[in-house]
Write a protein that holds these residues in place. Structure first.
Motif, PDB file in Angstrom:
ATOM      1  N   GLU A 239      42.410  36.091  56.836  1.00 53.66           N
ATOM      2  CA  GLU A 239      43.720  36.728  56.863  1.00 53.66           C
ATOM      3  C   GLU A 239      44.344  36.590  55.474  1.00 53.66           C
ATOM      4  N   GLU A 240      44.746  37.698  54.878  1.00 53.27           N
ATOM      5  CA  GLU A 240      45.355  37.660  53.555  1.00 53.27           C
ATOM      6  C   GLU A 240      46.791  37.175  53.673  1.00 53.27           C
ATOM      7  N   ARG A 241      47.127  36.193  52.838  1.00 51.41           N
ATOM      8  CA  ARG A 241      48.458  35.587  52.871  1.00 51.41           C
ATOM      9  C   ARG A 241      48.980  35.402  51.455  1.00 51.41           C
ATOM     10  N   ASP A 242      50.291  35.184  51.362  1.00 52.30           N
ATOM     11  CA  ASP A 242      50.861  34.780  50.079  1.00 52.30           C
ATOM     12  C   ASP A 242      50.419  33.350  49.798  1.00 52.30           C
ATOM     13  N   LEU A 243      50.541  32.937  48.545  1.00 54.43           N
ATOM     14  CA  LEU A 243      50.104  31.601  48.160  1.00 54.43           C
ATOM     15  C   LEU A 243      50.984  30.535  48.797  1.00 54.43           C
ATOM     16  N   LYS A 244      50.364  29.489  49.254  1.00 56.02           N
ATOM     17  CA  LYS A 244      51.066  28.396  49.918  1.00 56.02           C
ATOM     18  C   LYS A 244      52.029  27.717  48.923  1.00 56.02           C
ATOM     19  N   GLY A 245      53.238  27.502  49.346  1.00 54.78           N
ATOM     20  CA  GLY A 245      54.224  26.830  48.498  1.00 54.78           C
ATOM     21  C   GLY A 245      54.809  27.711  47.406  1.00 54.78           C
ATOM     22  N   ARG A 246      54.574  29.012  47.475  1.00 51.20           N
ATOM     23  CA  ARG A 246      55.092  29.955  46.479  1.00 51.20           C
ATOM     24  C   ARG A 246      55.908  31.021  47.186  1.00 51.20           C
ATOM     25  N   ALA A 247      56.851  31.600  46.464  1.00 50.30           N
ATOM     26  CA  ALA A 247      57.649  32.687  47.026  1.00 50.30           C
ATOM     27  C   ALA A 247      56.759  33.911  47.247  1.00 50.30           C
ATOM     28  N   GLU A 248      57.188  34.805  48.120  1.00 46.65           N
ATOM     29  CA  GLU A 248      56.422  36.011  48.421  1.00 46.65           C
ATOM     30  C   GLU A 248      56.205  36.827  47.147  1.00 46.65           C
ATOM     31  N   GLY A 249      54.958  37.197  46.882  1.00 48.06           N
ATOM     32  CA  GLY A 249      54.619  37.997  45.716  1.00 48.06           C
ATOM     33  C   GLY A 249      54.434  37.203  44.430  1.00 48.06           C
ATOM     34  N   GLU A 250      54.667  35.906  44.448  1.00 50.29           N
ATOM     35  CA  GLU A 250      54.528  35.078  43.246  1.00 50.29           C
ATOM     36  C   GLU A 250      53.053  34.808  42.957  1.00 50.29           C
ATOM     37  N   THR A 251      52.705  34.624  41.690  1.00 48.71           N
ATOM     38  CA  THR A 251      51.319  34.363  41.302  1.00 48.71           C
ATOM     39  C   THR A 251      51.162  32.926  40.823  1.00 48.71           C
ATOM     40  N   ARG A 252      49.912  32.527  40.679  1.00 45.12           N
ATOM     41  CA  ARG A 252      49.568  31.213  40.143  1.00 45.12           C
ATOM     42  C   ARG A 252      48.460  31.426  39.130  1.00 45.12           C
ATOM     43  N   SER A 253      48.495  30.692  38.024  1.00 44.36           N
ATOM     44  CA  SER A 253      47.417  30.821  37.043  1.00 44.36           C
ATOM     45  C   SER A 253      46.491  29.617  37.160  1.00 44.36           C
ATOM     46  N   ALA A 254      45.220  29.858  36.840  1.00 43.74           N
ATOM     47  CA  ALA A 254      44.203  28.810  36.882  1.00 43.74           C
ATOM     48  C   ALA A 254      43.216  29.075  35.743  1.00 43.74           C
ATOM     49  N   PRO A 255      42.619  28.027  35.178  1.00 45.32           N
ATOM     50  CA  PRO A 255      41.632  28.239  34.118  1.00 45.32           C
ATOM     51  C   PRO A 255      40.362  28.861  34.671  1.00 45.32           C
ATOM     52  N   GLY A 256      39.774  29.772  33.905  1.00 45.62           N
ATOM     53  CA  GLY A 256      38.528  30.434  34.297  1.00 45.62           C
ATOM     54  C   GLY A 256      37.400  30.033  33.367  1.00 45.62           C
ATOM     55  N   HIS A 257      36.280  29.641  33.929  1.00 46.15           N
ATOM     56  CA  HIS A 257      35.091  29.221  33.169  1.00 46.15           C
ATOM     57  C   HIS A 257      34.601  30.376  32.281  1.00 46.15           C
ATOM     58  N   PRO A 258      33.972  30.076  31.133  1.00 43.22           N
ATOM     59  CA  PRO A 258      33.452  31.136  30.265  1.00 43.22           C
ATOM     60  C   PRO A 258      32.545  32.133  30.983  1.00 43.22           C
ATOM     61  N   ALA A 259      31.745  31.697  31.956  1.00 42.60           N
ATOM     62  CA  ALA A 259      30.884  32.629  32.690  1.00 42.60           C
ATOM     63  C   ALA A 259      31.725  33.649  33.454  1.00 42.60           C
ATOM     64  N   THR A 260      32.857  33.207  33.978  1.00 41.74           N
ATOM     65  CA  THR A 260      33.764  34.122  34.675  1.00 41.74           C
ATOM     66  C   THR A 260      34.354  35.128  33.689  1.00 41.74           C
ATOM     67  N   ALA A 261      34.709  34.667  32.508  1.00 41.26           N
ATOM     68  CA  ALA A 261      35.250  35.551  31.471  1.00 41.26           C
ATOM     69  C   ALA A 261      34.219  36.602  31.074  1.00 41.26           C
ATOM     70  N   HIS A 262      32.956  36.194  30.930  1.00 45.28           N
ATOM     71  CA  HIS A 262      31.889  37.134  30.545  1.00 45.28           C
ATOM     72  C   HIS A 262      31.693  38.195  31.626  1.00 45.28           C
ATOM     73  N   ARG A 263      31.737  37.788  32.919  1.00 44.93           N
ATOM     74  CA  ARG A 263      31.589  38.758  34.009  1.00 44.93           C
ATOM     75  C   ARG A 263      32.739  39.755  34.020  1.00 44.93           C
ATOM     76  N   GLY A 264      33.943  39.262  33.739  1.00 48.83           N
ATOM     77  CA  GLY A 264      35.101  40.164  33.688  1.00 48.83           C
ATOM     78  C   GLY A 264      34.998  41.143  32.542  1.00 48.83           C
ATOM     79  N   GLN A 265      34.548  40.661  31.386  1.00 52.38           N
ATOM     80  CA  GLN A 265      34.380  41.555  30.236  1.00 52.38           C
ATOM     81  C   GLN A 265      33.296  42.590  30.502  1.00 52.38           C
ATOM     82  N   ALA A 266      32.214  42.188  31.158  1.00 50.66           N
ATOM     83  CA  ALA A 266      31.144  43.136  31.472  1.00 50.66           C
ATOM     84  C   ALA A 266      31.623  44.190  32.457  1.00 50.66           C
ATOM     85  N   ALA A 267      32.435  43.779  33.420  1.00 46.59           N
ATOM     86  CA  ALA A 267      32.969  44.739  34.392  1.00 46.59           C
ATOM     87  C   ALA A 267      33.917  45.718  33.731  1.00 46.59           C
ATOM     88  N   GLN A 268      34.716  45.261  32.789  1.00 42.70           N
ATOM     89  CA  GLN A 268      35.628  46.149  32.066  1.00 42.70           C
ATOM     90  C   GLN A 268      34.869  47.134  31.191  1.00 42.70           C
TER      91      GLN A 268
END
Length: 84
Positions: A53-82
């Motif tokens: 079930e898709e939900r808003d983030l726990k402990g955050r207001a509706e629609g609010e985002t959270r940032s997290a560090p992404g491993h270099p392999a994740t960055a490479h996959r994102g760049q390849a997809a772009q």
């Protein structure tokens, strides 16, 4: 708090532990922006009968985002997809 013998043993292990390869200039970490969560909660607990079930983030207001560090392999996959 630890005793002196344990502290010395831990510091000795840290000095002797194998070192990993250094990151080169192309191995940059990225920032991931997380908008929603889709926890697996069981279909008997959802309104739709789906396992997730898709939900808003726990402990955050509706629609609010959270940032997290992404491993270099994740960055490479994102760049390849772009690039596609």
């Amino acid at each position: 708090m630890t005793n002196a013998d344990r502290a010395a043993a831990l510091l000795g292990w840290i000095r002797r532990r194998p070192r990993g390869a250094r990151l080169d200039a192309g191995d940059q970490w990225c920032e991931l922006l997380i908008h929603t969560a889709t926890p697996e909660i069981g279909k008997q607990w959802t309104d739709t009968g789906e396992i997730h079930e898709e939900r808003d983030l726990k402990g955050r207001a509706e629609g609010e985002t959270r940032s997290a560090p992404g491993h270099p392999a994740t960055a490479h996959r994102g760049q390849a997809a772009q690039a596609r």
